[in-house]
Write a protein that holds these residues in place. Sequence first.
Motif, mmCIF file in Angstrom:
data_model
loop_
_atom_site.group_PDB
_atom_site.id
_atom_site.type_symbol
_atom_site.label_atom_id
_atom_site.label_comp_id
_atom_site.label_asym_id
_atom_site.label_seq_id
_atom_site.Cartn_x
_atom_site.Cartn_y
_atom_site.Cartn_z
ATOM 1 N N PRO A 62 33.020 41.926 44.681
ATOM 2 C CA PRO A 62 33.652 40.644 44.348
ATOM 3 C C PRO A 62 33.921 40.546 42.843
ATOM 4 C CG PRO A 62 31.321 40.338 44.812
ATOM 5 C CD PRO A 62 31.631 41.779 45.070
ATOM 6 N N LEU A 63 35.157 40.744 42.478
ATOM 7 C CA LEU A 63 35.532 40.770 41.062
ATOM 8 C C LEU A 63 35.412 39.408 40.396
ATOM 9 C CD1 LEU A 63 38.616 43.124 41.180
ATOM 10 C CD2 LEU A 63 36.339 43.625 40.353
ATOM 11 N N TRP A 64 35.509 38.343 41.158
ATOM 12 C CA TRP A 64 35.453 37.019 40.543
ATOM 13 C C TRP A 64 34.112 36.775 39.866
ATOM 14 C CZ3 TRP A 64 31.900 33.400 42.050
ATOM 15 C CH2 TRP A 64 31.242 33.640 43.264
ATOM 16 N N ILE A 65 33.040 37.396 40.366
ATOM 17 C CA ILE A 65 31.721 37.233 39.735
ATOM 18 C C ILE A 65 31.718 37.908 38.362
ATOM 19 C CG2 ILE A 65 29.283 37.850 39.883
ATOM 20 C CD1 ILE A 65 29.501 37.579 42.914
ATOM 21 N N LEU A 66 32.231 39.137 38.314
ATOM 22 C CA LEU A 66 32.274 39.847 37.026
ATOM 23 C C LEU A 66 33.201 39.158 36.035
ATOM 24 C CD1 LEU A 66 32.247 43.590 38.107
ATOM 25 C CD2 LEU A 66 30.480 42.351 36.866
ATOM 26 N N VAL A 67 34.350 38.727 36.515
ATOM 27 C CA VAL A 67 35.307 38.066 35.625
ATOM 28 C C VAL A 67 34.713 36.764 35.095
ATOM 29 C CG1 VAL A 67 37.556 36.932 35.526
ATOM 30 C CG2 VAL A 67 37.333 39.140 36.661
ATOM 31 N N SER A 68 34.074 35.981 35.960
ATOM 32 C CA SER A 68 33.499 34.714 35.504
ATOM 33 C C SER A 68 32.333 34.952 34.540
ATOM 34 C CB SER A 68 33.072 33.853 36.688
ATOM 35 O OG SER A 68 32.095 34.518 37.449
ATOM 36 N N LEU A 69 31.504 35.970 34.783
ATOM 37 C CA LEU A 69 30.426 36.300 33.846
ATOM 38 C C LEU A 69 30.977 36.736 32.491
ATOM 39 C CD1 LEU A 69 27.765 38.196 36.002
ATOM 40 C CD2 LEU A 69 27.480 36.029 34.793
ATOM 41 N N THR A 70 32.031 37.521 32.519
ATOM 42 C CA THR A 70 32.644 37.982 31.272
ATOM 43 C C THR A 70 33.216 36.807 30.491
ATOM 44 O OG1 THR A 70 33.180 40.097 32.301
ATOM 45 C CG2 THR A 70 34.362 39.542 30.289
ATOM 46 N N VAL A 71 33.918 35.923 31.172
ATOM 47 C CA VAL A 71 34.491 34.756 30.499
ATOM 48 C C VAL A 71 33.375 33.860 29.961
ATOM 49 C CG1 VAL A 71 35.818 32.632 30.878
ATOM 50 C CG2 VAL A 71 36.656 34.806 31.769
#
Length: 176
Positions: free
Chosen positions: A68-77
Motif C-alpha cells: 500500500p503506497l499511500w502509507i509510505l507516501v503519507s509518512l514521507t509527507v
Amino acid sequence: MADIDDLVEAVVDVEDVIEEVGDPEELVGDLIEDPFVIVFGLVAGFAGLLTMLLFAVTVGAILLSVGPLWILVSLTVFMFLVLLLAFGAFLYVRTSLSDSVQQKFDEALARADTNSNSTGSMTEQEAIDELKRLYAEGDLRDHELDQALDDVLTSDDPQRVLERYRDTDSAEYEYS
C-alpha cells in the motif's frame, strides 16, 4: 530569513548539533545553555534523515509497485512537514546575529586559545562567547566589536579585558 547564506549557515548549525550526539558532554552543556536550539536542531536533523529514508523507500516501492503506497507516501509527507516545522523553529530560536557578525565571532573562536593561563581564570573562547552575549543583548556596539575581539585575543588576561567592556558604557577603550 530570505538570505541564502543564512539558510546554509543554519543547515550547518543543525549539522553541528547532530554531530554533538557523538560527544554527550558537549551536547548536555549546550542543552543546558540553550535548550530550544539543541532540541529543534536535533529534531530537524533526525526529521531530515527520516524524510530522506522514507523518500528512498517510497521511490523504491513505487518502482517495484509493492504494498500500500499511500502509507509510505503519507509518512514521507508527514516527515517532510515535521522537517520543515523543526527547521523553521530552529531558525526562529537560533541567534539573531547577522551572518557577517557571526563570521567575525567564528573567526575569533578559530584563533582563540582554549587553555586558560595562569593569570586569568577565563579562556579566550569563554571571553569571546561572553562578548557574543553582550553584543546580542545590545551592550556592545558594532564599532566596539572588532576592537573587543582583538583585545581578548591579544591580552594575557581575557577576563580583565571583558570586565572593562562590561563596566564601560560605550566609552572608547584604550589598552597599553
